[in-house]
Every structure is written in C-alpha cells, then in structure tokens.
Design an enzyme around this catalytic site. Structure first.
Site, PDB file in Angstrom:
ATOM      1  N   CYS A   1     -23.908  20.705  60.671  1.00 53.32           N
ATOM      2  CA  CYS A   1     -24.333  19.620  59.784  1.00 53.32           C
ATOM      3  C   CYS A   1     -25.587  20.045  59.021  1.00 53.32           C
ATOM      4  O   CYS A   1     -25.527  20.932  58.192  1.00 53.32           O
ATOM      5  CB  CYS A   1     -24.526  18.345  60.605  1.00 53.32           C
ATOM      6  SG  CYS A   1     -24.545  16.850  59.598  1.00 53.32           S
TER       7      CYS A   1
ATOM      8  N   HIS B   1     -19.492  17.434  64.158  1.00 54.60           N
ATOM      9  CA  HIS B   1     -20.338  17.591  65.355  1.00 54.60           C
ATOM     10  C   HIS B   1     -19.509  17.761  66.620  1.00 54.60           C
ATOM     11  O   HIS B   1     -19.380  16.806  67.401  1.00 54.60           O
ATOM     12  CB  HIS B   1     -21.235  16.363  65.524  1.00 54.60           C
ATOM     13  CG  HIS B   1     -22.260  16.225  64.466  1.00 54.60           C
ATOM     14  ND1 HIS B   1     -23.409  16.978  64.434  1.00 54.60           N
ATOM     15  CD2 HIS B   1     -22.315  15.427  63.375  1.00 54.60           C
ATOM     16  CE1 HIS B   1     -24.134  16.654  63.385  1.00 54.60           C
ATOM     17  NE2 HIS B   1     -23.486  15.709  62.715  1.00 54.60           N
TER      18      HIS B   1
ATOM     19  N   GLU C   1     -20.413  18.907  69.223  1.00 54.73           N
ATOM     20  CA  GLU C   1     -21.293  18.661  70.378  1.00 54.73           C
ATOM     21  C   GLU C   1     -21.212  17.208  70.846  1.00 54.73           C
ATOM     22  O   GLU C   1     -21.705  16.882  71.923  1.00 54.73           O
ATOM     23  CB  GLU C   1     -22.736  19.066  70.062  1.00 54.73           C
ATOM     24  CG  GLU C   1     -23.510  18.154  69.104  1.00 54.73           C
ATOM     25  CD  GLU C   1     -23.330  18.535  67.627  1.00 54.73           C
ATOM     26  OE1 GLU C   1     -22.281  19.135  67.295  1.00 54.73           O
ATOM     27  OE2 GLU C   1     -24.230  18.222  66.822  1.00 54.73           O
TER      28      GLU C   1
END
Ligand code: ADP
Ligand code: MG
Lengths: 232, 737, 79, 79
Positions: A87, A204, A206
């Site tokens: 990002c 993302h 994560e």
C-alpha cells in the site's frame, strides 16, 4: 528470517504487518526509524508498511521516499536484498524509483475499503512460492490512490519480463474491469523488480493471516518468505 | 506589572457580553465574581465556559438522573471519557461526541474534526484508540445541499479515521426531513489502556510546568463553542470563518507521542484542547485540581502573526493538548515531541492562588477566581412540557396495500433500511488487524484486543421516530437496542456513552423531550446493568425554529472473553430458524407503517425491560454455549426484514412456516415488538426446550436453505432480488454526489 | 521572493480528477467546456532575492520532491 | 480559450499540506524556504472566445464547484 519494518511518520499498518510476520517466524520483527541511515547487518527482508506517511500530503509516499533510511533500503535492494512494500509502502517504492510506474488516485475518486481478489501471476518468487500460479486469493484493500499507472512501453516490458506479480481478478480468476476497482492499468495489483526481490502491492495480505479475525488467505505470502529464509 | 488587566469600557462590555451569548443575568454574575468590569480576554473566558456546550447549563439537572455506577466502572462521566474494567488488567475508554453544526457549515472538515476531537478525548486518558463508530442523521437527499452534506460527511469521517489508522467499524444512519437543515454527526471512539495506567485531568503540584504540545495555534474556530450553543438561522453562512481544518497526520503523531510519553512517569495531568481550546483545558485542569494556573502566552506556538491573548485563549485550532508535568521532566517530554515533529512549549505553571492568570507581552490579560467560575456557572431547570401520549394503533385497522413480497422489497431498499455499503466501503474497517466483525457482518462490531483473546463489541443505536412519538419509551428503546445488539454477537454489555441531540431547550416541549428521554434511558440502564460512563449534549439543533427529532444516540460497549465466541448475522443453509421473544404485531411508528401505509402514527412499541433482560441473557447463554450459528436482533422492519438481512448477508434463503392465524400477516411480518432475536441453530427442538425451561418465548419459524425466502402458501422472494433492491439505493442516490 | 510551482498530469497520463470535474461542470449546466485537467500549485516563500537563482532552486525542489516526473510535468513562475 | 483557476487555502486557514511540504523541503536540505502553501489548479478548455465572458464563466464555475469558498479562495487567469 530476519525481517525489519520501517516506521515513517504517519504509517499505520506497521502493527498489522508485525503480527503477520510474527505468525510465520514466531518472533516480532525489528522496528526501524526513518531517520536511521543504516540497516542492521544480516537483514533478509525490509518491509515498508501501509498507512499515510506524511499524511499522504502532496503525493502518497513522496516524502517518505526521501527519508534518510531510504538510501540504505536502496543499497540493500542493489545488493540483492528483499524488500516488500504494501500500500503506502508500494507507493514509496515507486516514488523512490525501486519499482516502475506510479499510483494514481482511484478511478472512482473515492477511498476503497473492501475485499478484493488477486490472481497470482508468478509463483516462483520468495514472496509467492506457497501459492500456485493462477491461484486467486482474497485480501483487504484500503486506499485512495491505488490506480497503477505506467506508460505502455513500461507495461509491455513488465509483462514481457514477467514482472507483474498479482492482478485483480474475480474469485474465478477472470481479469475483468469490474474486478479492477481502482482502475489500475492492466489490472495490476503487484509488481516485481527485475531480480524478483522487490515486491510492491496495494492490498493488505497482512490482514488475512488469522482464522479468528478474517481468514488466512494472505498467509501463504508470509509463509513463502519464512520458508525462503528458513535457513537464515 | 499592574495587578488588573486592561478593562473594557462598561457599556461596551455589556454589549459584547450579549454578542458572545451571555444572558443579562449571567453577565451580572460575571461582574459580581470579578467585582469589576471584565477585560476582553476575561469576557471571552466566561462566555465560552458558560456556553451551553461547555457548561451543560440546561441539561445538567437532568443528566444527574442517569445511573453511572457498576462494579466494573473505573471512571464515570466527568473526565474526558468513560473508563470500564474489561478484565485481564485492561480498561476500555470510550465516548461519543457531536459535531453537528460544523458539519452542516463545512461537511468534510466538520465531520473530520469531529472524529479528531473524539479521538483526543480517548487517547488523552492513556488509551490507544482501537475503533471508531459514527451515528449519522441526514435530511431527505433531495433537500437543498443534502447530497453534498452526505458526501462530505462520509468523506470527512473516512478521510480522518483512515489516515490516523483507527478502524471505523460501525455506526448507523437515518434519513428524515426533520434533519434537512440540521444533520447530526456523532462520532464515537473506543480505546484500550492498562487498567492501572489511566490519565486524568486534575492538575496538581504548585510550580509544576504547564506544557503545550501538538499543532500551532491559529485563529480558527474562535467562538466555536458558542456557535454550537446557538440556534441556526439563515445567516449562519456568515459564521463560516470559524471553520476548523483537521490535520489527521498531526493527530497520528500526537497519538504516538502521547502514548510514548505516557509510558514514562512524567505526566501529572493531561487534557486535550477541545471546544474552547486553551480556555477550557486550562480552567478545567486547574479547577478539578483545586489549584491555580498561570499562563504566559508569549510562548504559545503560533501559526499566525499578531495574535492577541483573547484570540489564543479562544482558538479552537485542532490537534493540541495541554499537560502538567512533574518538575524537571520537561526535557524527557520535549525529546519525545521533537522526535515526532510536534510543537512543544512550556506556557505556564501551577500556582496556589485558586485563580487563572493570563499574561501576554508583559501585561496581565486575565485574572479570574476559578471556584466561582465553576460553582456560579448558570444552571437552569428549564420548564418542561410532556409530549402527549399517542393512542395505540390497532394493527387490524390498517389495511395491507402491498402484500409481503412487494412490501419487503420496498422496505429493504428504503432509505432507512437499505445497505450502508456505499458508506462503509469508504471507511478502513480493518486497519489494526483485529476486526473480527466489520460493518454489515453482525449486530455489533467486534474488535479483538492485541495480544489477547478477549474482544470488545461496539454499537450505536437510536430510533428517533420512537423518541418523537414518546421520548421516554424512545430513550429506553435506544438503550435496550444497544444492549440487544451487543448481546446478539455474544458479548456481555457493560456500559454506554450517549449523545443527546435535541432542539432548543428554551422551548418547554423540547426540554420535556429531553427530560423524558433521560428518564427512559435511566430506567433501561438500571434494569439492564448498563450504566452511562460518558456522554455529550448537543442542543439548539433547529433551523428557523424547526427542531430535529429528539435523538439520544447510544453508544454501547460489551466484552467477549474469546473472540472465537462471536457470532454474526449471515445465514448458512440447513439450520432451524427460531424467533426468541413475543410477537404481538406492533405497527405503531413502524417502518412498514411509514413506508408502506404512508403514516407516521400511533404509540411506539413499549419496552418491557424485564423481558429484554430475560430474553437477552438467554440468547447470550446459548451463543456462549456454542450452539448458535447466526443471530440477529429484530428492530426496524421487524421479523421479515431481519430475516432478509440474514439471508442477504449469507447468500442463503429460507422456507418459512405460516404466520399465526391470530395476527394480520403484515403485523406478524413487519411489527416492531421489542426484545426479540432471530437465531439460526442446528437443533431447533433443543433450543425450544431450553427456552421453555428458561421461561423465554420461542417459536420455530422455518428452516434455512435455497436461494429464496419462501413464505408458506405465499410468494417466493429470491435473495438475489432482495440484494439488488438493498444495494442499489445509496449508490444510485449518490452517483454524482 | 515568491515562487509558484505548478504541477500538471503529463499528457497521456490518466487524469481521473480532471475528468470528474468536467463531468460535474456539465452536470451543473456549464456548456462549452472541453478538456479539463486538474493539477497542483505550490507557493513557496523564498529568502533568495535573485530571480535566476530562485527559479533554479524552485526547479530543483520540483524535480526532487514537488513533482513526480513519471506522471507529472511542472513549471515555475516567480512573483 | 484556456482558463486557469487557481484555488488556494484562505489566509488564516490551516494548510496541513503546505506545512508538511515545507517540513520535507527543509529535511531535504533546502534552506531559505519560508511559508509553503499548497493549492489546486484546474485548467479548463473553453469554447468561449470572448475573454471577459470566458473569465466570468470560469469564475462562476469556481464559485459553484471548483473552490470551496468556505475555506478556499480562487483566482482566474486566461491563456
Ligand atoms: N455510518 C456508518 N458507519 C459505519 N458503519 C455503519 C454506518 N451506518 C451503519 N453501519 C453498519 O451497517 C450495519 C447495519 O446498521 P443498522 O441497520 O443500524 O444495524 P441494526 O439495525 O442492527 O442496529 C451495521 O453493521 C452498522 O455498523
Ligand atoms: Mg444498531
């Protein structure tokens, strides 16, 4: 794996990233400060996390790309070190010239916070080994400026050299305009450097590493890295 | 150095006092306290401290009736935010606050600075913010400017929250013409801190340094607090220069810097500079600590040149905090704030005078005794007029013009029930990596606490049309619905924050609405062990004499010991559907009545608090026992709308049993009786037996599966069509917003 | 001395903002509006008093930070 | 005819962008940079050929859409 996350003023997904890395390595990554001028010796992976470095004022990632530590990150990359930018981190990588192109305002001109699906175009890198080529996985996206742009010659080169890592797609793996919510050129969600050791992506992964929170679709990316550096 | 500031000319002072919003008798009290005419700065301090916004002068007598205590309450109302014990040595810190007037004048910045302000209230107490919510009320979208207001408010909330990296996980939205000239923007923040590391605002320690940190001071928002205390008029546009600009980047730095400093032992007291900026923060800190304070404004970091003491004391520039440090800790603090690239300045010290003295460029600008500034603050028990009770609407007297299929399709696409996806798609709800139930997934948002299994559930609720029809029942209903929404995910409801949005309190019928709503809320809070720990009052929400609907917005917080226990509302196939609670077919003030029958009539549904408690405790017990696959509380639109919402969320249909013969079908499907939940379970018979044993009304209403809602002997309504109707409304409306 | 750095999207680079503004202007009933492009302007208060040096400094700032020459072009004017 | 609408934050209104840019320029070692303000510029291709009318039209567009006059001021130039 010895990984470090760089803290820039205004980034905000550093803790998310630390959780994801800790999940696959069993220990918390190091946190580095943007004013540092050197990286600790023996780092396998440098991560530029998501967020709004310097408020995303002027251009996303532009001011962070000029931070003192970015010289050291560039040197690390030049030595063949691995770098992951997610990002805002991806935006920094393009602003720093470590990856080609730029991230423009989303075509809708609105912030997009939603799930997206990404198709894995290359499963033979340290970031994507645990995926199958053509596999589709879900990730959160949360950005206002994720519309990947490069001129046609650059896009052709990226495709020709196989440097497109990830593309927005439908859950069935079709690359369609509707699946490409931010309007990215050729639906590109993630880009690799020529040596395949620098990866930038907008969504993302994560945020998808824990079955109790939002599933584990993103986990293979981190497992790939951990496996790749298992010896280290 | 002289011992009196430069005083205003008495006639001029009187005139200015009126311009600043002080009533003549209030101004007389200023004269009595000072024993002389005030200086300009002193007059400014009195007028903002005694504004409705800061002094709660119309509402305080009523707010006292709210229960604020429970064994788990660490800090009730009176500090920057409320604090509750959530176990494992952790505290949840939360509050809700309005930014209604600024958001109408400049929607983006008004909403953004609203989010910034409530975040500061929470992290100033030592918490890391983990979630934001927002309760919004808009006018009808075709009203002048309204689309721009909707667009700007949503962008502003997202713009600020996304940038500071706090997930926006929930909220609510209503549309009603009563908000055409006065939309409501209520923002809530929830944070987490170690229970033994809570920072309070009472100053102490004569000689201790008073420190300013954050962004520089400009001329923004001067008299913002008094603006928020005045009714709107057509010339409100003239008040535009008071608009403040938010800088979420500075706020993010401020969060990190404050938390870093809070990990040391340098801080004695800390308070954000909210409404009325430096004035309210310094007066409140010194007042609470029973000490005096001396400020020297020369060193206040300034963004503009030539600022006067009056301007600095009243500025509402954003992203600023005031702290009292332990002696000798200035360097530690300064190093942290410099590292985070924020301004830091020592601007005064604590004294033993019991007075606030303000100096600038060698001159005394203000010298006010603090005790009477607080104790003599105006307090009104304004006249109240009760809202007349409406007759109970007989469901059988209202014909059903559409039948269930057309009514359901219309309802799920109506403004108050359509999907809010267009809004939450602009809010980052996942940052932090702990959001287990994001918007649309469950009745309450669920966010796990980092490094723990424990999670918080959060919701905001209010049904203003009920509150207008019967403020007492509406106040109770708002609290009960918040409690129910937390229960429906399996959480134990712990406490609430409230945001009381009402019209002009000088009108007896408005003050009556307020008093009745408080009474209803208090009864519900008591019955449900759900105390109020913080809140905010926003009055004078009127334009040209037309008041908004009474809107006591409730923000509820509950806890789950293990995030794995949380259930959502998405339906899966092959499950028995069981309705908990009693269905009498209450159509008065229902959305069906308004949207389908075209009436806003009748008494709203009564709230049976004993039934709420019994049914909710039963549902929570079943969820924690692990037998519930999906759960949704019944609220707006009643049973069939709740079922449709579960079906749409899970892409799964259901086959329904016939409605009981005793009720008109439309009253069965769309009545809004309270204290009800719809549960999806593997073994419906077992659940019915457990309910019977617990004395809880329960009915099996059907079974999930297929691609449509199939009504016995009636229509089959495809889930895809429902989704289309549900999702289309807001994007279509805002297409060129 | 004041320097004004104007940063515009390069021709050939997508300008979603400009496009949206054009669309909105048409929606408001403004006729005869052709292409619309949206850029940024950064106003710098410079201590430098020599115009040539001030311009050179501003250009340097634009190249290093204010513009991303992959997607943007810039021009500097002095006031 | 081309009209350039420049939109700047009103004086006294906080300009977080300008502040951050100024900060970053200092960090890059540029000395002698005072206040920095960041604004927008919108370039309009207008069918109108009469300068006075073109200017009036652009001003009207700025008031109605391009500038948020609560917090921004604008100026129009023709090219
Ligand atoms: N302004 C908003 N911001 C974020 N989420 C919202 C907002 N308004 C509604 N939502 C979300 O949309 C869903 C439906 O809201 P609502 O109809 O008010 O739920 P309920 O009736 O169950 O209380 C919830 O998940 C809620 O949090
Ligand atoms: Mg709700």
């Amino acid at each position: 794996m010895k990984a470090a996350i760089i803290l820039f003023p205004g980034i905000n997904r550093e803790r998310d990233m630390a959780l994801a890395l800790a999940r696959v390595t069993g220990r918390k990554p190091q946190m580095l400060w943007h004013r540092d001028t050197a990286l600790p010796a023996g780092l396998d992976l440098v991560v530029l996390p998501g967020g709004f470095s310097y408020g995303d004022y002027l251009r996303c990632g532009a001011m962070a790309a000029q931070s003192p530590i970015m010289q050291a990150v560039k040197a690390h990359a030049a030595r063949g070190g691995h770098v992951l930018g997610v990002c805002n981190g991806f935006q920094m990588l393009t602003e720093a010239g470590l990856l080609p192109g730029a991230l423009l305002r989303n075509a809708s001109l609105r912030f997009l916070s939603m799930d997206c699906q990404m198709k894995v175009e290359r499963a033979d890198t340290a970031f994507t080994n645990r995926f199958q080529r053509g596999q589709v996985f879900r990730a959160t996206m949360a950005h206002g400026d994720g519309n990947y742009f490069a001129d046609d010659a650059t896009l052709d080169r990226l495709e020709g050299e196989g440097l497109v890592a990830l593309r927005y797609a439908t859950p069935q793996g079709e690359v369609t305009a509707a699946a490409n919510r931010n309007g990215s050129a050729r639906s590109i969600a993630g880009v690799l450097s020529p040596n395949l050791r620098v990866l930038g992506l907008m969504p993302h992964p994560e945020n998808q590493v824990d079955p109790l929170i939002d599933g584990t679709d993103g986990l293979p990316l981190f497992e790939s890295l951990a496996e790749n550096f298992a010896a280290a | 150095m002289t011992d009196t500031p430069a005083l205003l000319d008495p006639a001029r002072a009187k005139q200015l006092a009126a311009e600043f919003g002080l009533k003549p008798d209030e101004y007389d009290r200023v004269l009595a306290i000072l024993g002389r005419t005030p200086s300009l700065t002193e007059l400014g301090v009195f007028s903002v401290m005694w504004s409705e916004h800061c002094s709660y002068k119309s509402s305080r007598v009523w707010l006292r009736e709210l229960p604020t205590k429970a064994p788990w309450v660490i800090q009730g109302p009176g500090e920057n935010a409320g604090v509750i014990d959530i176990g494992e040595g952790l505290a949840a810190i939360f509050k809700m606050e309005s930014h209604n007037h600024p958001s109408f004048i400049e929607p983006y910045q008004g909403a953004a600075t609203g989010v910034g302000g409530i975040l500061r209230d929470v992290f100033t107490m030592g918490a890391r913010p983990i979630a934001n919510l927002n309760a919004l009320r808009f006018g009808t979208p075709d009203a002048p400017r309204m689309k721009r207001v909707i667009d700007g408010v949503v962008r502003g909330i997202g713009g600020y929250g996304n940038c500071v990296g706090v997930p926006t996980v929930g909220g609510e939205v209503n549309f009603h013409p009563a908000y055409n000239g006065n939309p409501l923007v209520n923002a809530m923040t929830v944070g987490i801190a170690p229970a033994d590391r809570i920072f309070l605002s009472a100053a102490a320690g004569v000689g201790n340094p008073v420190v300013y940190v954050g962004s520089k001071t400009g001329r923004d928002g001067i008299h913002g607090a008094t603006m928020a205390s005045a009714e709107f008029s057509a010339d409100s546009e003239e008040k535009r220069p008071t608009v403040q600009i938010g800088d979420p980047f500075a706020e993010k730095l401020l969060i990190e810097a404050c938390l870093e400093l809070m990990a040391t032992d340098a801080i004695v007291a800390i308070q954000d500079m909210g409404a009325a900026g430096l004035t309210s923060s310094s007066v409140e800190m010194a007042g609470k600590g029973g000490v005096g304070i001396e400020l020297v404004l020369d060193d206040v970091p300034q963004r503009e040149t030539g600022m006067s003491a009056y301007e600095m004391m009243l500025s509402e520039s954003q992203e600023r905090m005031l702290m009292v440090l332990k002696p000798g800790r200035e360097a530690v603090a300064e190093a942290i704030f410099t590292k985070w690239e924020l301004d830091f300045a020592v601007i005064g010290h604590i004294t033993d005078t019991g007075r606030i003295t303000i100096r600038h460029k060698g001159a005394l600008e203000a010298d006010i005794p603090l005790a009477p500034l607080e104790s003599e603050a105006p307090l009104y028990r304004r006249p109240t007029a009760e809202t007349p009770k409406l007759p109970v609407l007989d469901a059988a007297s209202v014909a059903d013009p559409l039948g269930p299929e057309a009514a359901l399709l219309k309802l799920v696409g109506s403004l108050d029930l359509c999907s809010r996806r267009w809004i939450w798609d602009q809010y980052d709800s996942m940052v932090g990596g702990q959001t287990a139930k994001r918007p649309g997934a469950a009745d309450a948002a669920v966010v796990r606490i980092e490094d723990h299994s424990r999670a918080l559930a959060m919701t905001t609720d209010c049904t203003p049309r009920y509150c207008l029809a019967d403020p007492e029942a509406g106040g109770a209903q708002a609290v009960a619905e918040a409690w129910r929404n937390l229960t429906a995910v399996g959480a134990k409801p712990l406490a609430i924050t409230d945001n009381m949005n009402f019209g002009n309190p000088e009108k007896p019928e408005i003050m009556g609405q307020f008093a009745s709503a408080v009474r209803g809320m208090a009864a519900a809070c008591t019955a449900l062990d759900f105390p109020v720990v913080s809140g905010n009052v926003s009055l004078y929400n009127e334009t040209e004499g037309r008041a908004i609907l009474p809107t006591p917005a409730i923000g509820g917080v509950g806890v789950l010991e293990d995030v794995a226990q949380a259930v959502g509302l998405a339906l899966a196939p092959g499950l028995d559907l069981v309705l908990i609670g009693e269905t009498r077919g209450w159509l008065g003030q229902s959305l069906w009545l308004r949207e389908i029958a075209g009436q806003e009539a009748g008494a709203p549904p009564p709230v049976d608090l004993a039934a709420e408690r019994r049914n909710g405790d039963f549902v929570r017990g079943r969820i924690l026992a692990g037998t519930v696959k999906a759960c949704h509380d019944l609220s707006d639109g009643g049973l069939l709308v709740a079922l449709a919402e579960m079906a749409m969320a899970g892409d799964t249909g259901a086959t329904l049993l016939p409605p009981p013969a005793a009720l008109p079908a439309h009253a069965h499907w769309f009545g809004e009786d309270q204290a009800r939940y719809l549960l999806a379970v593997t073994d419906g018979a077992a659940l019915l037996a457990e309910a019977a044993a617990a004395g809880v009304p329960a009915t099996r209403i059907g079974r999930s599966g297929g691609e449509a809602l199939v009504l016995a002997g009636g229509p089959s309504i495809s889930v895809a069509r429902l989704q289309e109707a549900h999702e289309r409304t807001l994007p279509a409306l805002m297409a060129d917003g | 001395m004041k320097a004004l750095v104007t940063v515009m999207p390069k021709t050939g680079v997508l300008d979603p903002q400009g496009k949206a503004i054009g669309h909105a202007l048409a929606g408001l009933g403004f006729a005869g509006v052709g292409e619309v492009r949206a850029g940024k302007v950064i106003e710098l208060e410079l201590a430098e008093t020599d115009p040539a040096k001030a311009r050179a400094a501003a250009e340097e700032m634009a190249r290093k930070l204010l513009a991303n020459t992959v997607i943007e072009s810039f021009s500097v004017s002095l006031a």
